[in-house]
Structures are given as structure tokens and as C-alpha cells.
Design a protein around this motif. Structure first.
Motif, PDB file in Angstrom:
ATOM      1  N   LYS A 236      -4.609 103.678   8.113  1.00 52.18           N
ATOM      2  CA  LYS A 236      -5.848 103.706   8.890  1.00 52.18           C
ATOM      3  C   LYS A 236      -6.295 105.151   9.016  1.00 52.18           C
ATOM      4  O   LYS A 236      -5.484 106.052   9.240  1.00 52.18           O
ATOM      5  CB  LYS A 236      -5.625 103.109  10.281  1.00 52.18           C
TER       6      LYS A 236
ATOM      7  N   GLU B 128     -13.086 103.696  12.823  1.00 50.28           N
ATOM      8  CA  GLU B 128     -11.863 103.505  12.049  1.00 50.28           C
ATOM      9  C   GLU B 128     -12.179 102.815  10.726  1.00 50.28           C
ATOM     10  O   GLU B 128     -12.989 101.874  10.675  1.00 50.28           O
ATOM     11  CB  GLU B 128     -10.869 102.680  12.862  1.00 50.28           C
TER      12      GLU B 128
ATOM     13  N   TRP C 178      -9.981 101.712   6.831  1.00 53.01           N
ATOM     14  CA  TRP C 178      -8.665 101.493   6.241  1.00 53.01           C
ATOM     15  C   TRP C 178      -8.766 101.715   4.744  1.00 53.01           C
ATOM     16  O   TRP C 178      -9.711 101.240   4.091  1.00 53.01           O
ATOM     17  CB  TRP C 178      -8.173 100.081   6.540  1.00 53.01           C
TER      18      TRP C 178
END
Length: 936
Positions: free
Chosen positions: A720, A737, A739
Motif C-alpha cells: 500500500k 491510498e 495499492w
């Protein structure tokens, strides 16, 4: 003459009148037998009826399961009555109640005008002095004031007040001004209770109409004349600035007037001077205005009559500016929450300024600048606090015209709404915080025609605020602004078809098509409504007469299903998901060009309508532990960096792209602003960074800043990352965020692993030989038994009051330290990477399995059901090791990077010594989790 005041707080004689006999029997003429304290409510002092199954609540109950379901049978028993709909009072009473006390009128009051002041009765009052009735009043929003005359004899008098909290006018049983859903339908009088004596010619009302451009105020003074005699007089005004670092005192102004009848209106224009300071959320400069009257009646001898009146105001104007609202010419963005008259310790709203300062300061700490008072109007103290702190209010006329309380059809409510509006504006109209006004909430009946006329009346009557017909609807031409339920990322009825559940996560969507279509300011109505699990530790905070019996029921359900020890984990995990949903909800509004604002439902919990735990704060405005005010303010503020990303999931062969904007609604433009960004790993290490600018950022809208571009080839896969963007030299910073997964990933199966779609003979044989089996149906959502609707988002409002609207779950709970997640990036709660795994998954109902078995991935069920759910669990079965998975980890893994990574991490775990299930489960119990496969 000098004004006098007699405080009536203290013990009062008292009597309930459940059969409504008091009027016919003349109770006002006789001593009453009981005693209680005013200000206060009778229910809070132990009067009323015990709660039963047949308690006649004020408020609709749409979910009848409490009355019918065997599950609730223990809570319908005498001595153990517990309702799940709302906070439960210890006593309940709807009807008339009589309050009485003796008052001693002093000799020096003779010849003065005497008035009874009741700040906040609930609801209708009728007053007698001795045996003489003084009238009746029906305001839910403003003080009830009664004239006792100018010839009141000195000495003792019996004062009797009858308070009736039935639906005197049907404002709607769910209106928060009267409903048991929130404050409770209490009976009593709170706030200031007093007798006041003053001149028989007095200043009844002062209304101030500021003109910002001219730095003046038109002042309208209403003079009352109880004697009815003609005369002449003068009004003198003196203003003084306060609540500002540079106070000043404009010269006084005066005007003569002629007294010709019971009421005279005097108009004065007051120049405030070039140094006069406007009021807004950033600079809440206020003026205290003293109006002094001197009057001599025709033929009167001796000293003239005098009276003084003090009010406050701000130099503030609000107007429509295209598709936005503007305060003093500066475009604003309304970041609001609702206040639904939720006061669990007292059951009624506070009338002291400090209590309201606390509420408003908490809202401001979370980046808000606005409260909508849903179907009620607060007391004077709320406006005083908002004026001082620089905060905006949407006030409503105490009605929710539904469930028989329709408008526009000739019912008493039609005329009452005009009268209540007049009372509200007369009492609170000078407050600059009083920015917006609506009739009330979500109307029914011939509401468009009625509200069009109502709006035309108010727009012509008082231009100090902007008006909308109703909160929720209608979007009619007469509205200054539309307070409508769309746009938002989930709405009533959308369920799993909503944007947040049906579309992969991104941060690019906005609502510009709504703005373009309506061409008026849109303040989106009741957005959010994301639930969190009950905090059972909160139960002990209910120290007043309202108790959280609903929480006690839900705690019992959880304990009965062997998960009582998980309550705190459920709260924290669901809270993290709730905060994530609110962040996307708010940012979607902020990144919409020309949008006017939003109103959350709610920053704090709503205890009614089946228990709607939609707040990041509890019903007491306290934090719950999973997000702080400072964290919330990062994405909800006057200035917010925004990132437009097409997706959240990337692989190492791609270039990460994000367009950065700045939503800026601060007091002034930002000159030469520099926006810095950095891409960081979870441990805080920066992997890329850059700057944008310097930029000229005007206030009142969105400014593009530039594009973040990062080659991901060097990124560590299966991690992440966090993109952080902020304005240099300020506290304005935000983050998102993403990934990053490997572009290619091979996952060889361990030699001992048998993958099965059902627990057939081959799988059982493999287990019997001590082998490892992964049970994973081809179509998990269609294969599992049960009716749990699984979605990515949290529950919307609550499942009881939405007739089971999906999703039924509040995210997932897992242990990121468990070795099954050794190669999969996760926290203990849902985050955006889980969207792909939840989509197409089915929640297994594990209630029939041994209590010791805890799933590795556990969806959090609605608290009304409290089922033990699982997406992944392990067990000893038939002598071997079994993993059961109800997520789709089989299809399109080259395109579904998250599923491919989870598959990889799971398979590695299954091939390791760490895979060692401890709980024995019969094979038939495993089969019982799934539907029978179709024949053939």
C-alpha cells in the motif's frame, strides 16, 4: 420606570391530566397536589407512565419485528421492556399537565406592564392568573410570552400554566420538534422562566437589516403601547462593535415618533462607518445595538416613560451567485451536518450558550461551517454561540409534513407554518448565523404549490437570508437553493447498485451534470448515512432519563452468538470503513465545480428510526476512537487538496497518474501557492515527490494544480502506498491510498493441495488421508446459504428502517498479522483494495459451527442479526486440514490484481507449516453452509 425581573425557577405545584379533565373542572382555581422543579421536564422527574408494549409513542414505527418476532419476546415482558427503535425514556407521558405557583407582585410594579416569559415550553401553553385566562400559544420554536396587564394589584397571585404535548397541530409525528425518535416528546418548560415588569410604552421588537456595501443598517423598531393613549417620543440607537480585534463605536442616531395606537413602527438608518467590519465564518465581527425609548403621553405629568432594548447583529448579506451561495460577495461552500434535536442526557435542547459553543466548536474542529436543524429550530443560545464563532444555520419551521401531516390541503398546518415562520424571524432574525430557512423536512401533500407561495412570501418579507421550500424536495423555481438528496454516492433504494458498491474505486467522479441541469445552488441533502457498529461502552453514558435499551438488546444478540468479546473490534473496523466512505462522499462534493455544499446525516449518531449509528461521533458529540477531528478535517475544510485518480489499484508495469486540484473557499485568494506532493510507503518512506506552482488560487472554487506522474517499475510490489498533497506553509494537507501489485505473478500449487468446488467424496478422501483441501465454489455469492447481502460499503442508515436495504454488513474484520496475509497488504479493516474481493463474494453464516471457530476474514453483520459471518475460515475436517473460501479467487486473475494477490498469499499459506487448524468441524456442518448444487 426601571424594568424589574422575577425569576420563577424552582419548585412548582403540579398535576397530570391524562383524561383531559382539568379545563372542565377548573383546575386553575384549585391548588395542585404534587411538586416538581421548573425549568425541566416532568418525565425526567419521574412522572408519567411506565413503558409497555402499548406505549403510544410519537413517531412512526416501520419495522414491526419488535412486536412480532420471537427473538424480541424477552424484551416485551413486563419488567424487561426494551425497545430497539430509539432511546427509551424511563417514563412516558403525552397529554396536558398543569403547573402552578404563587407569585408575590411587589408594590413598585403597580402601573407597569407585566409580562410572563417562558423560554421553551413543550408544547402548547395556556395561562391563568388567579381565575383569569390570559390566552394560549403554540410555538415549538420561540418563547411563549403573556401580557398580565398594567393594573396588576400588589400581593400574592396564583399563576397556573397548562402544558399540552399532544400533536396540537399535526406537524408530523416524525418531526424532530416533537418525536420520540430523537429528543423525545417531553412535557414541561425549560430555559428562562420569569415575570418582567417595564414601562407600559415599550420597545417590543427591533429588527436590523444590514447593507454591507454602504456600511449601514436599516433598523425597524416596534413600539408597544399598553395604555392606548397618544403621545410623542424618541428612539435613540447606539451600536458598538465586539467579538473583533478592532472594536469601534459609531456615533448614535435618534428619531422622533408619534404614538397613535397600540403599536408604532419607527424606521432609522444607522451609518456604521467605513471601519465597520462584516461578519462571516472567518471574521465573526458583531455589533451590540442598544435601543432606548423616551415617551411622554398626551396630558401626562411627571417623568417621561422610558424603556431599553438590546439586540445584536452582524454586517452580513447572503445571496445567490450563479450555482453557489455568497456571503458578503464571497462564494462559500457549505460543509454541514444535521442537528436532529438529539440530547440524550436531558431529552430536550440546552438553552445555555456554553452547551452550544461546545457543539459548534466540535463541528468546526471537523472542518464544518454549517448546521441544518432538521424539522426544528434551536433556542436563542444556539444563535448567540454561532454568531460569536462564525457558523451558519439552516433553520426549519418545526415540521415534517408526512404520515398524514400534509401541506397545501387546507389543514391547520398550512396557516401554522406561516405563523411559526413569523415567530422565528421575529425572535432570531437579527442573528447573522441565521443564513438559511426552510419550511421543514421532506413534505407531502400539494407541497409544490403551497411552498411556491410560501417562498414568494418570505423572499419578499425578509431578505436577510436565503430560502428553500423543503429539505429533501421540492426543487421548484421559487427556491433560492435546492436542498435535494442527490447527488451522493449511495441513496435510499440503491443498495448494491450504488456507485460505491457497483463501480470500482476511483476519485474522479463529480456531480457537475447535476449543477448544469438545475442551474441553481445545490446543497445536497442528508448525504452519508454510513453506519458503524454500536459502542456498548457508551451505555454507561446515558445517565439521564433516556436509556440506551436498544444497545442492550444488540449486545445481548452479539453475546448469544458467541461474539461478545469482538464488540470493540467490530466498532473499530466498521468505523474505519465508515470514515473511508465519508471521505469519498465529501471529496466527491468538493471536486464538483460550482457546487454549493452538503449536509451530512450525520456527524454524530442518530438514536432513532431503528437506531442509526451514522456518526463518527456518538450521540453526545464525543469521539469513538477510530478517527480524530484533525484527521476528518484533512478532507473536510475551507481549503482541501484533491486528487483525481481513475483507480486505486496499479501494477509495477504502469505509470501512476493523479490530477491534483485545490478546493479553496478561504477568506482570501492564495497568492503564489506551492502544492507539494509525495508518494509514501506505509512505513512513511518517501518513494517519489514533487511540487506544483507557484499558483494563483482564487477563493470560491476549484483550481487545477498539476499532475502527479510516477513510474511504478521500481515500486515494491504488493504494497500500500499513500499519496500526500499539501499547500506549503499551511495546515492544508490531504492523502489517498493506492495499492501496487506485481505485473506478473506465478502461484504454483503445493503438491498436497486439493482444490474443490464442493465437499465431495474426492475432497473427503483427501482429507481422510491427512491432506489439505481448499473448498472454493465457482460462484461464491450464488453458492452460500443465507440471505446476507454483502457489499463493499457500510450499512446505509440501518437495515431495520430501510426494509433490509443491502448491504447488510459493515465491512470486514481480519488479523493482518496472521500468516494467511503474509503476501497480501491489509489492515484489520476494509480498505479500497477489498472492493474487488467483496465483489462477487458470498458471506457464509457460521452460526452452526463450533463457537471457538473464528473466520480469518469476517464480515461484520448488522447488529440486528449479529450472525457470525465468514469469507475465509480454516478447520480440521475428517482428519485433514480444510480451508473454506467464499471469495472469487479463480476468474480473470490477470485483470483482477487484488484477487490474484490474495490467491497467491492464500496458496503460500496452505503450503506452509503455519497452516494448522485447531477447531474440529463435522463435514456435514461444512456442507450445510452451501446450497445444494443443481442436479446434473
Amino acid at each position: 420606570m426601571t424594568a424589574s425581573h422575577m425569576d420563577l425557577a424552582g419548585p412548582w405545584a403540579f398535576r397530570l391530566d391524562p383524561e383531559d379533565r382539568g379545563l372542565d373542572e377548573g383546575w386553575y382555581a384549585h391548588p395542585l397536589p404534587h411538586s416538581l422543579q421548573l425549568p425541566g421536564s416532568l418525565q425526567a422527574q419521574g412522572y408519567g407512565n411506565d413503558i409497555t408494549v402499548d406505549t403510544p409513542w410519537t413517531g412512526d414505527i416501520f419495522d414491526r419485528s419488535w412486536f412480532e418476532s420471537p427473538r424480541y419476546a424477552p424484551y416485551r415482558q413486563p419488567g424487561n421492556i426494551k425497545v430497539p427503535f430509539w432511546l427509551q425514556p424511563e417514563k412516558h407521558y403525552v397529554g396536558p399537565a398543569w403547573y402552578q405557583r404563587m407569585v408575590e407582585i411587589p408594590p413598585h410594579w403597580q402601573g407597569q406592564r407585566v409580562r410572563l416569559f417562558l423560554e421553551r415550553p413543550h408544547w402548547e401553553t395556556r395561562v391563568w392568573l388567579d381565575d383569569v385566562e390570559l390566552g394560549a400559544q403554540q410555538s415549538l420554536s420561540t418563547p411563549h410570552c403573556y401580557e398580565l396587564g398594567t393594573h396588576l394589584a400588589p400581593g400574592p397571585h396564583r399563576l397556573t400554566i397548562r402544558v399540552d404535548n399532544r400533536l396540537i397541530v399535526n406537524v408530523g409525528p416524525n418531526a424532530h420538534s416533537v418525536s420520540d425518535h430523537t429528543q423525545g416528546n417531553w412535557n414541561g418548560i425549560v430555559g428562562r422562566l420569569a415575570l418582567e415588569a417595564a414601562s407600559p410604552v415599550w420597545i417590543e421588537e427591533v429588527q436590523v437589516f444590514p447593507n454591507v456595501a454602504r456600511r449601514t443598517a436599516l433598523v425597524r423598531v416596534h413600539v408597544g403601547n399598553a395604555l392606548g393613549r397618544p403621545g410623542t417620543g424618541q428612539i435613540r440607537l447606539q451600536a458598538s462593535a465586539y467579538n473583533t480585534p478592532t472594536p469601534h463605536t459609531p456615533p448614535p442616531v435618534a428619531a422622533d415618533f408619534v404614538l397613535t395606537g397600540p403599536e408604532t413602527v419607527v424606521h432609522l438608518e444607522y451609518p456604521l462607518g467605513e471601519e465597520a467590519q462584516p461578519w462571516d465564518e472567518f471574521s465573526p465581527a458583531l455589533y451590540r445595538l442598544a435601543a432606548d425609548l423616551t415617551c411622554r403621553l398626551s396630558g401626562a405629568q411627571g417623568e417621561p416613560l422610558t424603556h431599553g432594548f438590546t439586540t445584536s447583529f452582524g454586517l452580513r448579506e447572503v445571496a445567490v451567485a450563479g450555482t453557489q451561495l455568497a456571503v458578503n460577495g464571497r462564494r462559500i461552500f457549505l460543509r454541514g451536518t444535521l442537528e436532529c434535536c438529539i440530547f440524550p442526557r436531558t431529552g430536550y435542547p440546552p438553552t445555555d450558550v456554553d452547551s452550544w459553543r461546545r457543539i459548534i466548536q466540535i463541528c468546526q474542529a471537523h472542518g464544518l461551517n454549517h448546521i441544518r436543524f432538521h424539522s426544528w429550530c434551536p433556542p436563542e443560545a444556539a444563535f448567540v454561540a454561532a454568531d460569536e464563532l462564525g457558523f451558519y444555520f439552516q433553520v426549519e419551521c418545526a415540521a415534517w409534513a408526512n404520515q398524514g401531516a400534509t401541506i397545501g390541503e387546507g389543514k391547520p398546518l398550512d396557516s401554522w407554518l406561516y405563523a411559526e415562520g413569523e415567530r422565528i424571524v421575529a425572535a432570531y432574525g437579527n442573528h447573522p448565523s441565521f443564513l438559511m430557512m426552510a419550511y421543514g423536512n421532506e413534505p407531502a401533500g400539494r407541497h409544490e404549490e403551497y411552498l411556491g407561495t410560501w417562498l414568494t412570501y418570505w423572499k419578499g418579507r425578509d431578505g436577510r437570508r436565503v430560502y428553500t421550500g423543503g429539505a429533501g424536495w421540492p426543487a421548484i423555481p421559487e427556491n433560492h437553493y435546492h436542498n435535494i438528496p442527490q447527488p451522493r454516492i449511495q441513496a435510499w433504494g440503491e443498495g448494491l447498485n450504488s456507485r460505491i458498491n457497483a463501480r470500482p474505486p476511483e476519485t474522479r467522479t463529480d456531480y457537475r451534470e447535476h449543477v448544469a441541469r438545475l442551474q441553481k445552488p445545490i446543497v445536497s441533502h442528508e448525504i452519508g448515512q454510513w453506519c458503524v457498529y454500536p459502542n456498548f461502552q457508551e451505555i454507561e453514558k446515558y445517565t439521564g432519563h433516556l436509556k440506551a435499551r436498544n444497545f442492550e438488546i444488540f449486545r445481548d444478540f452479539l453475546v448469544a452468538n458467541h461474539m461478545g468479546d469482538q464488540a470493540q473490534d467490530f466498532l473499530m473496523a466498521s468505523g474505519k470503513l465508515q470514515a473511508l466512505c465519508y471521505k469519498e462522499e465529501i471529496e466527491s462534493a468538493l471536486r464538483t465545480p460550482g457546487f454549493a455544499g452538503f449536509q451530512l446525516l450525520d456527524l454524530h449518531d442518530f438514536p432513532g428510526q431503528g437506531t442509526a449509528l451514522v456518526g463518527v461521533l456518538d450521540a453526545f458529540w464525543d469521539e469513538k476512537g477510530y478517527i480524530t477531528a484533525a484527521e476528518f478535517r484533512r478532507f473536510c475544510n475551507s481549503t482541501v487538496p484533491l486528487a483525481r485518480m481513475d483507480r486505486r489499484i496499479w501494477h509495477t508495469g504502469e505509470t501512476f497518474l493523479a490530477d491534483v486540484e485545490l478546493a479553496h473557499f478561504g477568506p482570501t485568494p492564495l497568492a503564489d501557492a506551492v502544492v507539494s506532493w509525495r508518494l509514501m510507503e506505509a512505513d512513511g518512506q518517501t518513494v517519489a515527490q514533487g511540487q506544483m506552482g507557484p499558483l494563483a488560487v482564487p477563493t470560491g472554487g476549484l483550481t487545477p494544480c498539476g499532475t502527479v506522474q510516477v513510474e511504478l517499475a521500481a515500486a515494491a510490489p504488493a504494497r500500500k502506498y499513500r499519496l500526500v498533497a499539501g499547500v506549503d506553509g499551511t495546515a492544508f494537507e490531504n492523502d489517498w491510498e493506492i495499492w501496487v501489485f506485481p505485473q506478473h505473478l506465478e502461484t504454483p500449487l503445493p503438491a498436497d493441495l486439493h482444490v474443490a468446488e464442493e465437499l465431495d467424496e474426492a475432497a473427503l478422501d483427501h482429507l481422510a488421508g491427512g491432506g489439505t483441501v481448499l473448498l472454493m465454489p465457482q460462484q461464491p455469492a450464488a453458492s452460500v446459504r443465507g440471505d446476507v447481502a454483502l457489499g463493499f460499503s457500510s450499512v446505509f442508515w440501518n437495515t431495520a428502517w430501510t426494509n433490509g436495504q443491502p448491504p447488510h454488513t459493515l465491512g470486514i474484520l481480519c488479523d493482518p498479522a496472521h500468516p494467511v496475509f503474509a503476501h497480501f497488504p491489509t489492515e484489520y479493516h476494509s480498505n479500497w483494495q477489498w472492493w474487488e474481493l467483496i465483489h462477487g463474494a458470498g458471506a457464509m453464516v457460521l452460526d452452526g459451527l463450533p463457537p471457538a471457530l473464528r473466520p480469518l476474514i469476517q464480515p461484520i453483520d448488522t447488529w440486528f442479526e449479529a450472525r457470525r459471518l465468514g469469507l475465509l475460515f480454516e478447520a480440521r475436517v475428517h482428519g485433514g486440514r480444510l480451508m473454506v473460501c467464499s471469495m472469487d479467487l479463480r476468474h480473470d486473475l490477470e485483470k483482477r490484481l487484488v484477487a490474484r494477490q490474495m490467491w497467491h498469499s492464500l496458496v503460500v499459506y496452505l503450503g506452509s507449516p503455519a497452516f494448522d487448524p485447531q477447531v474440529e468441524v463435522p463435514a456435514d456442518a461444512i456442507r450445510g453452509l452451501f446450497r445444494e448444487p443443481p442436479a446434473g
